[in-house]
Design a protein around this motif. Structure first.
Motif, short mmCIF file in Angstrom:
data_model
loop_
_atom_site.label_atom_id
_atom_site.label_comp_id
_atom_site.label_asym_id
_atom_site.label_seq_id
_atom_site.Cartn_x
_atom_site.Cartn_y
_atom_site.Cartn_z
N LEU A 105 0.83 -1.21 0.00
CA LEU A 105 0.00 0.00 0.00
C LEU A 105 0.86 1.26 0.00
N MET A 106 1.99 1.23 0.72
CA MET A 106 2.91 2.37 0.68
C MET A 106 3.41 2.59 -0.74
N ALA A 107 3.70 1.51 -1.44
CA ALA A 107 4.16 1.64 -2.83
C ALA A 107 3.07 2.28 -3.69
N ASP A 108 1.80 1.95 -3.43
CA ASP A 108 0.70 2.55 -4.18
C ASP A 108 0.64 4.06 -3.92
N ARG A 125 1.49 14.02 -7.54
CA ARG A 125 2.02 14.80 -6.39
C ARG A 125 0.99 14.95 -5.26
N PHE A 126 -0.19 14.38 -5.39
CA PHE A 126 -1.16 14.38 -4.30
C PHE A 126 -1.91 13.05 -4.35
N THR A 127 -2.33 12.59 -3.17
CA THR A 127 -3.04 11.32 -3.10
C THR A 127 -3.92 11.29 -1.86
N LEU A 128 -4.92 10.42 -1.87
CA LEU A 128 -5.82 10.26 -0.75
C LEU A 128 -5.77 8.82 -0.25
N VAL A 129 -5.91 8.66 1.06
CA VAL A 129 -6.08 7.35 1.68
C VAL A 129 -7.50 7.33 2.23
N ALA A 130 -8.34 6.47 1.70
CA ALA A 130 -9.77 6.49 2.04
C ALA A 130 -10.17 5.18 2.70
N GLY A 140 -11.09 3.49 11.61
CA GLY A 140 -10.36 2.34 12.13
C GLY A 140 -9.70 1.49 11.07
N ALA A 141 -9.71 1.91 9.81
CA ALA A 141 -9.10 1.12 8.74
C ALA A 141 -7.59 1.25 8.68
N GLY A 142 -7.04 2.23 9.38
CA GLY A 142 -5.58 2.44 9.36
C GLY A 142 -5.15 3.49 8.37
N LYS A 143 -6.04 4.45 8.09
CA LYS A 143 -5.73 5.48 7.08
C LYS A 143 -4.57 6.37 7.53
N SER A 144 -4.67 6.91 8.74
CA SER A 144 -3.62 7.81 9.23
C SER A 144 -2.29 7.08 9.36
N ALA A 145 -2.35 5.84 9.83
CA ALA A 145 -1.12 5.06 9.96
C ALA A 145 -0.44 4.88 8.62
N LEU A 146 -1.21 4.58 7.59
CA LEU A 146 -0.64 4.37 6.26
C LEU A 146 -0.07 5.67 5.70
N ALA A 147 -0.76 6.79 5.93
CA ALA A 147 -0.26 8.07 5.44
C ALA A 147 1.09 8.41 6.08
N TRP A 148 1.18 8.22 7.41
CA TRP A 148 2.44 8.56 8.09
C TRP A 148 3.53 7.54 7.81
N ARG A 154 -7.16 2.50 -0.71
CA ARG A 154 -8.10 2.07 0.31
C ARG A 154 -7.52 0.90 1.10
N PRO A 155 -6.95 1.18 2.28
CA PRO A 155 -6.35 0.11 3.07
C PRO A 155 -7.42 -0.80 3.67
#
Length: 552
Positions: free
Chosen positions: A286-289, A298-303, A307-315, A408-409
């Motif tokens: 998912l990080m690679a995505d 240059r911009f992306t969203l994690v949706a 509790g799906a782990g969105k913030s964790a994946l972004a950081w 989408r994690p």
């Protein structure tokens, strides 16, 4: 009046003094290495180097890593200002580095060697970081013989190949060079000097830590570390100007910030320090995505749902690229704030070579209504990047959603097993196998980790906390918690002054009850002082469980 203690001479045996100088010499050598690391980290920050991060005491005294090249450097100090390094001793230093080169180094030009010396090398002029010794048009015959001897009579062509990959740098004043590299940092000379001293101290700590660190997680210095020091000093020297610049909107992502680990798996907002502390489990695919999306747009969203782990994946993604990108955490974002962030990026001289990134959590809410405006600026400014997290139900509010790469994690079996195994190795878990909590979690990462650590679903834990407050006659806390939880479930926050006045409590009593709720991870205060819930996944369960106390 005489003061004998001020004039009395120390009586030290001069021969003993001379015989015990090895410790002082060794200490000076380490200080020189730390100063060189601080200088070269500053050069990386300036964008003038081919490397973006450094590892003190990595596979050599200092290793410099870039997208295409790796430098392995021997750093050697000499106290005597008139002293020089002999070719024989320097050849031994180079041979030591050469013996640890990868097995295919003769076929590859990816790894270079460097000799960074405090004093001149006898008979050989420095080459700098661009030209190698072999390319410097100097007579290296004598040095080549010393090198062959130090290597133990190597095969034909090895000495020549090493000289074609070796750089010689003479630097007696690395901190002064570091100050020169930070001239664009908008700091006074004293402020720049303070940044360099802090970086030197950080390099020393990294060297100590790398004694026991694993090869997968060495302590490093990178552009983000330098920017963290610059921002910190700016806030000390010119706090009013720094606040005016960031206006409470942005702060450098501090992945080294100590974070309490105790309640992490019970539902708190993921911060950069949680990732730096190793509390967040890696999700490489998912990080690679996300990185692919950043490279493309240059911009992306994690949706995803709460509790799906969105913030964790972004950081996680920001942490993975921190050596190249200076990431900032955006606390809230109105349309009028976007111009301030653009100004901040310009002052930081953001460019494709030295990008600045913004992480915006919880896009689509009133507090982050400026996301679409930020995306437009990112599209117009080549040196800007941004990652946003958004709940699935809020995506339709974003006009930029259709053209935004969206990841989408979702918790899968492989990650579930890895988390269960890692937690089981560090502390007792509530399940003897990963499959049952995985099925109960409905694909939610936070629910899964809470099940493993607490043995029950998140809503059951919250319900028990409410029952305990009822049993302990803590009705005032429940009243406060009910009000805050209801507002948080609707995406709002509560003014603490008005809440206290409506509750009829005096200030000391209200402050004591509120602090207890904070300590028990039930509520939190936002930067502007407003009260809200912790993680969004706890808001609806909290609201449901607390509201049921009306019937008891």
């Amino acid at each position: 009046m005489e003061f004998p203690g001020l004039t009395r001479q120390l009586l030290i045996d001069p021969e003993l003094w001379s015989a015990t100088r090895s410790g002082a010499r060794a200490g000076r050598g380490f200080r020189y290495q730390d100063a060189v690391a601080a200088w070269l980290a500053s050069v990386a920050w300036s964008g003038e180097a081919t490397w973006t991060r450094l590892i003190p005491e990595g596979v050599d005294d200092l290793t410099l890593h870039g997208p295409e090249l790796e430098f392995r450097a021997q750093l050697k100090a000499r106290h005597d200002p008139q002293g020089v390094f002999s070719q024989a001793e320097t050849a031994k230093h180079l041979a030591k580095s050469a013996k640890d080169l990868p097995h295919d180094w003769l076929e590859s030009n990816r790894v270079r060697l460097a000799l960074v010396l405090e004093r001149p090398l006898e008979g050989i002029q420095p080459t700098g970081w661009i030209v190698t010794l072999a390319e410097s048009d100097q007579d290296l015959t004598k040095f080549g013989r010393f090198l062959a001897e130090a290597l133990g009579q190597p095969e034909n062509g090895v000495v020549e190949a090493l000289l074609a990959r070796t750089h010689l740098v003479i630097e007696p004043n690395p901190l002064d060079r570091g100050c020169a590299a930070l001239t664009s940092a908008s700091l006074s000379p004293a402020g720049v000097r303070l940044v360099l001293q802090q970086l030197r101290e950080q390099a020393g700590k990294a060297s100590d830590s790398n004694y026991s660190a694993s090869s997968e997680k060495p302590e490093t210095l990178d552009r983000s570390d330098v920017q963290t020091r610059i921002d910190g000093v700016q806030g000390i020297i010119d706090p009013i100007g720094y606040v005016a610049l960031t206006d409470g909107l942005a702060e450098i992502a501090n992945f080294s910030e100590p974070m309490p680990a105790g309640a992490f798996y019970q539902g708190v907002n993921v911060a950069p320090g949680h990732v730096g502390a190793g509390l967040v489990f890696a999700r490489p695919e998912l990080m690679a995505d996300i990185l692919t999306g950043l490279e493309a747009k240059r911009f992306t969203l994690v949706a995803g749902p709460s509790g799906a782990g969105k913030s964790a994946l972004a950081w996680l993604s920001a942490h993975h690229t921190r050596h190249a990108v200076r990431w900032y955490r955006i606390r809230e974002l109105q349309v009028s704030d976007v111009a301030k962030l653009v100004q901040l990026a310009k002052l930081l001289e953001a460019s494709p070579e030295r990008p600045v990134g913004f992480v915006v959590d919880d896009v689509g809410r009133q507090e982050t209504a400026g996301w679409d405006a930020l995306v437009r600026e990112v599209e117009a400014q080549a040196g800007l990047l941004t990652i946003g997290t958004v709940r699935e139900e809020d995506i339709f509010l974003l006009s930029s959603a259709a053209r935004t790469p969206t990841i989408r994690p979702k918790l899968d079996e492989s990650l579930a097993y890895g988390i269960w195994k890692a937690l089981q190795a560090s502390s007792p878990v509530a399940f003897s196998h990963w499959q049952e909590p995985f099925e109960l979690s409905n694909g939610l990462l936070l629910e899964y980790t809470h099940l493993l650590t607490a043995g029950e679903r998140l809503e059951e834990t919250i319900r028990e906390q409410v029952r305990r407050r009822l049993a302990e006659d803590r009705g005032d806390e429940l009243m406060i918690l009910r009000t805050i939880s209801f507002a948080a479930a609707q995406g709002a926050a509560i003014d603490p002054v008005r809440l206290r006045m409506l509750s009829g409590m005096d200030e000391p009593r209200f402050a004591k009850l509120f602090q207890r709720l904070v300590d028990e991870h039930a509520v939190r205060a936002k930067p502007d002082g407003a009260l809200t819930g912790l993680h969004e996944s706890k808001r609806l369960p909290n609201s449901r469980c607390v509201s049921q106390t009306d019937t008891h």
